[in-house]
Design a protein around this motif. Structure first.
Motif, PDB file in Angstrom:
ATOM      1  N   SER A 113      33.820  30.850  87.990  1.00  0.00           N
ATOM      2  CA  SER A 113      34.219  32.099  87.354  1.00  0.00           C
ATOM      3  C   SER A 113      33.378  32.362  86.115  1.00  0.00           C
ATOM      4  O   SER A 113      32.692  31.470  85.596  1.00  0.00           O
ATOM      5  N   TYR A 114      33.457  33.590  85.620  1.00  0.00           N
ATOM      6  CA  TYR A 114      32.764  33.956  84.381  1.00  0.00           C
ATOM      7  C   TYR A 114      33.166  33.015  83.246  1.00  0.00           C
ATOM      8  O   TYR A 114      32.314  32.515  82.509  1.00  0.00           O
ATOM      9  N   GLY A 115      34.461  32.772  83.113  1.00  0.00           N
ATOM     10  CA  GLY A 115      34.936  31.915  82.027  1.00  0.00           C
ATOM     11  C   GLY A 115      34.404  30.496  82.118  1.00  0.00           C
ATOM     12  O   GLY A 115      34.040  29.892  81.101  1.00  0.00           O
ATOM     13  N   GLU A 116      34.335  29.952  83.324  1.00  0.00           N
ATOM     14  CA  GLU A 116      33.807  28.599  83.510  1.00  0.00           C
ATOM     15  C   GLU A 116      32.320  28.536  83.168  1.00  0.00           C
ATOM     16  O   GLU A 116      31.848  27.577  82.541  1.00  0.00           O
ATOM     17  N   VAL A 117      31.581  29.566  83.576  1.00  0.00           N
ATOM     18  CA  VAL A 117      30.143  29.589  83.306  1.00  0.00           C
ATOM     19  C   VAL A 117      29.879  29.698  81.808  1.00  0.00           C
ATOM     20  O   VAL A 117      29.026  28.982  81.257  1.00  0.00           O
ATOM     21  N   ILE A 118      30.599  30.572  81.135  1.00  0.00           N
ATOM     22  CA  ILE A 118      30.422  30.733  79.688  1.00  0.00           C
ATOM     23  C   ILE A 118      30.786  29.448  78.956  1.00  0.00           C
ATOM     24  O   ILE A 118      30.103  29.034  78.004  1.00  0.00           O
ATOM     25  N   ASP A 119      31.843  28.795  79.376  1.00  0.00           N
ATOM     26  CA  ASP A 119      32.246  27.541  78.743  1.00  0.00           C
ATOM     27  C   ASP A 119      31.166  26.471  78.914  1.00  0.00           C
ATOM     28  O   ASP A 119      30.849  25.735  77.981  1.00  0.00           O
ATOM     29  N   GLN A 120      30.582  26.408  80.111  1.00  0.00           N
ATOM     30  CA  GLN A 120      29.508  25.446  80.362  1.00  0.00           C
ATOM     31  C   GLN A 120      28.298  25.758  79.471  1.00  0.00           C
ATOM     32  O   GLN A 120      27.693  24.857  78.876  1.00  0.00           O
ATOM     33  N   ALA A 121      27.948  27.044  79.364  1.00  0.00           N
ATOM     34  CA  ALA A 121      26.820  27.449  78.531  1.00  0.00           C
ATOM     35  C   ALA A 121      27.080  27.122  77.060  1.00  0.00           C
ATOM     36  O   ALA A 121      26.178  26.664  76.347  1.00  0.00           O
ATOM     37  N   ARG A 122      28.283  27.356  76.604  1.00  0.00           N
ATOM     38  CA  ARG A 122      28.626  27.074  75.206  1.00  0.00           C
ATOM     39  C   ARG A 122      28.491  25.578  74.898  1.00  0.00           C
ATOM     40  O   ARG A 122      27.956  25.184  73.851  1.00  0.00           O
ATOM     41  N   ASN A 123      28.948  24.736  75.805  1.00  0.00           N
ATOM     42  CA  ASN A 123      28.834  23.292  75.604  1.00  0.00           C
ATOM     43  C   ASN A 123      27.374  22.853  75.560  1.00  0.00           C
ATOM     44  O   ASN A 123      26.989  22.013  74.737  1.00  0.00           O
ATOM     45  N   ILE A 124      26.555  23.419  76.432  1.00  0.00           N
ATOM     46  CA  ILE A 124      25.135  23.060  76.477  1.00  0.00           C
ATOM     47  C   ILE A 124      24.425  23.533  75.217  1.00  0.00           C
ATOM     48  O   ILE A 124      23.688  22.774  74.568  1.00  0.00           O
ATOM     49  N   ALA A 125      24.632  24.803  74.851  1.00  0.00           N
ATOM     50  CA  ALA A 125      23.965  25.360  73.671  1.00  0.00           C
ATOM     51  C   ALA A 125      24.344  24.592  72.403  1.00  0.00           C
ATOM     52  O   ALA A 125      23.519  24.433  71.489  1.00  0.00           O
ATOM     53  N   GLY A 126      25.570  24.100  72.348  1.00  0.00           N
ATOM     54  CA  GLY A 126      26.018  23.361  71.179  1.00  0.00           C
ATOM     55  C   GLY A 126      25.426  21.970  71.066  1.00  0.00           C
ATOM     56  O   GLY A 126      25.501  21.343  69.999  1.00  0.00           O
ATOM     57  N   ALA A 127      24.824  21.477  72.156  1.00  0.00           N
ATOM     58  CA  ALA A 127      24.305  20.111  72.164  1.00  0.00           C
ATOM     59  C   ALA A 127      22.820  20.029  71.846  1.00  0.00           C
ATOM     60  O   ALA A 127      22.307  18.935  71.609  1.00  0.00           O
ATOM     61  N   VAL A 128      22.113  21.165  71.857  1.00  0.00           N
ATOM     62  CA  VAL A 128      20.653  21.141  71.685  1.00  0.00           C
ATOM     63  C   VAL A 128      20.214  22.222  70.705  1.00  0.00           C
ATOM     64  O   VAL A 128      20.941  23.187  70.445  1.00  0.00           O
ATOM     65  N   ASP A 129      18.989  22.071  70.210  1.00  0.00           N
ATOM     66  CA  ASP A 129      18.419  23.056  69.299  1.00  0.00           C
ATOM     67  C   ASP A 129      17.170  23.697  69.893  1.00  0.00           C
ATOM     68  O   ASP A 129      16.274  24.121  69.166  1.00  0.00           O
ATOM     69  N   ILE A 130      17.082  23.739  71.202  1.00  0.00           N
ATOM     70  CA  ILE A 130      15.999  24.453  71.876  1.00  0.00           C
ATOM     71  C   ILE A 130      16.613  25.650  72.597  1.00  0.00           C
ATOM     72  O   ILE A 130      17.803  25.638  72.927  1.00  0.00           O
ATOM     73  N   PRO A 131      15.824  26.705  72.833  1.00  0.00           N
ATOM     74  CA  PRO A 131      16.374  27.887  73.494  1.00  0.00           C
ATOM     75  C   PRO A 131      16.933  27.565  74.883  1.00  0.00           C
ATOM     76  O   PRO A 131      16.300  26.869  75.679  1.00  0.00           O
ATOM     77  N   LEU A 132      18.110  28.104  75.142  1.00  0.00           N
ATOM     78  CA  LEU A 132      18.786  27.953  76.431  1.00  0.00           C
ATOM     79  C   LEU A 132      18.867  29.314  77.097  1.00  0.00           C
ATOM     80  O   LEU A 132      19.337  30.285  76.494  1.00  0.00           O
ATOM     81  N   ILE A 133      18.418  29.380  78.346  1.00  0.00           N
ATOM     82  CA  ILE A 133      18.596  30.587  79.155  1.00  0.00           C
ATOM     83  C   ILE A 133      19.810  30.373  80.045  1.00  0.00           C
ATOM     84  O   ILE A 133      19.890  29.372  80.756  1.00  0.00           O
ATOM     85  N   GLY A 134      20.759  31.302  79.997  1.00  0.00           N
ATOM     86  CA  GLY A 134      21.969  31.189  80.796  1.00  0.00           C
ATOM     87  C   GLY A 134      21.865  31.979  82.083  1.00  0.00           C
ATOM     88  O   GLY A 134      21.173  33.001  82.150  1.00  0.00           O
ATOM     89  N   ASP A 135      22.545  31.510  83.108  1.00  0.00           N
ATOM     90  CA  ASP A 135      22.552  32.159  84.414  1.00  0.00           C
ATOM     91  C   ASP A 135      23.763  33.078  84.496  1.00  0.00           C
ATOM     92  O   ASP A 135      24.887  32.635  84.716  1.00  0.00           O
ATOM     93  N   GLY A 136      23.518  34.390  84.325  1.00  0.00           N
ATOM     94  CA  GLY A 136      24.599  35.364  84.358  1.00  0.00           C
ATOM     95  C   GLY A 136      24.891  35.915  85.739  1.00  0.00           C
ATOM     96  O   GLY A 136      25.688  36.861  85.869  1.00  0.00           O
ATOM     97  N   ASP A 137      24.239  35.359  86.767  1.00  0.00           N
ATOM     98  CA  ASP A 137      24.465  35.774  88.151  1.00  0.00           C
ATOM     99  C   ASP A 137      24.356  37.300  88.291  1.00  0.00           C
ATOM    100  O   ASP A 137      23.431  37.901  87.773  1.00  0.00           O
TER     101      ASP A 137
END
Length: 290
Positions: free
Chosen positions: A60-84
């Motif tokens: 779901s949208y909520g699951e994808v956003i939550d996954q992206a938030r966890n990833i972005a919070g762990a690194v300091d390099i640009p993250l591209i998210g998959d918005g389908d």
């Protein structure tokens, strides 16, 4: 510098950036530790790692956003998210772009597949008509501009899968329109030869992303060739996940025979996860030493 600004700076360089794709915070952290300049949250990998299911629009949208938030919070390099597909109509696309920006992504990919989407190198995918495809990118660009007006920022990666059913000409025509609408990066999925890849990159003067799936339809070319063709980013969506799964299966089968296969030692494992940094930082606080 914001993550979006970092990504813009990378795209201005005369270089094809190798981009291993992550599937969770730990895989993203390893990518950053090994010196890569950016990463992409693979929808294929995220679906497999988070819900143990294929990339067929089940997250779901909520699951994808939550996954992206966890990833972005762990690194300091640009993250591209998959918005389908943006999870609905044009107004849903706007919310999707805003959500990925709030999650900390430098860019978000929006594609023209028919929902529920599918992995670009698997059977059964289809695309929406031109008008709907263009509306999605128009809505994404509008959301980006609203974010900028209010102190936020994100880039739009526009993807088309039209090559599969409608041919290369239709895919390039859609990419050209995406650029005209205002997309920042273009991604024509699954070209089938080096000649097609060159035609794509010569057609539109915007940063282009190649998607290299081992065993997929797109040729797995050396990075120097991809740069010569004109790509700015070479994404490898499954390399880390395939390697990790193979290592885990090998370990599990060895344990059944009461063997101890080679693996990362405990000291390095702790260091890469962040134990050493935690203990070093905690020395500043007396109560943390108890």
């Amino acid at each position: 510098m914001t993550q979006a600004a970092k990504l813009r700076h990378l795209l201005q360089q005369d270089q094809c950036h190798i981009m291993p794709c992550c599937f969770d915070a730990l895989s993203a952290k390893l990518i950053a530790q090994e010196g890569y300049a950016l990463t992409f949250m693979s929808g294929f990998g995220a679906s497999a790692s988070r819900i143990g299911a294929p990339d067929l629009g089940l997250m779901s949208y909520g699951e994808v956003i939550d996954q992206a938030r966890n990833i972005a919070g762990a690194v300091d390099i640009p993250l591209i998210g998959d918005g389908d597909t943006g999870y609905g109509n044009a107004m849903n696309v706007r919310r999707t772009v805003e959500g990925f920006a709030r999650a900390g992504c430098a860019a978000v990919m929006i594609e023209d597949q028919l929902a529920p989407k599918r992995c670009g190198h698997t059977p059964g995918k289809a695309v929406v008509g031109r008008d709907e495809a263009f509306d999605r990118i128009r809505a994404a660009v509008d959301a980006r501009e609203d974010l900028r007006a209010n102190g936020g920022d994100i880039l739009i990666l526009a993807r088309t899968d039209a090559r599969h059913d409608h041919g290369l000409g239709e895919a390039i025509a859609r990419a050209e329109k995406f650029a005209e609408i205002g997309a920042d990066i273009l991604f024509v999925e699954a070209p089938r030869s080096e000649e097609e890849m060159r035609e794509i990159c010569s057609a539109v003067p915007l940063p282009q992303m190649a998607n290299i799936v081992e065993g997929g339809e797109t040729p797995d070319l050396p990075n120097a060739v991809l740069q010569d063709i004109g790509y700015s980013i070479a994404a490898y969506p499954l390399s880390l996940m395939a390697a990790a799964m193979q290592a885990m299966v090998t370990c599990l089968r060895s344990m059944q025979s009461d063997e101890r296969p080679g693996r990362m030692d405990f000291a390095e494992l702790r260091q890469r996860i962040g134990f050493d940094d935690y203990y070093s930082e905690s020395e500043k606080y007396a109560t943390s030493k108890r």
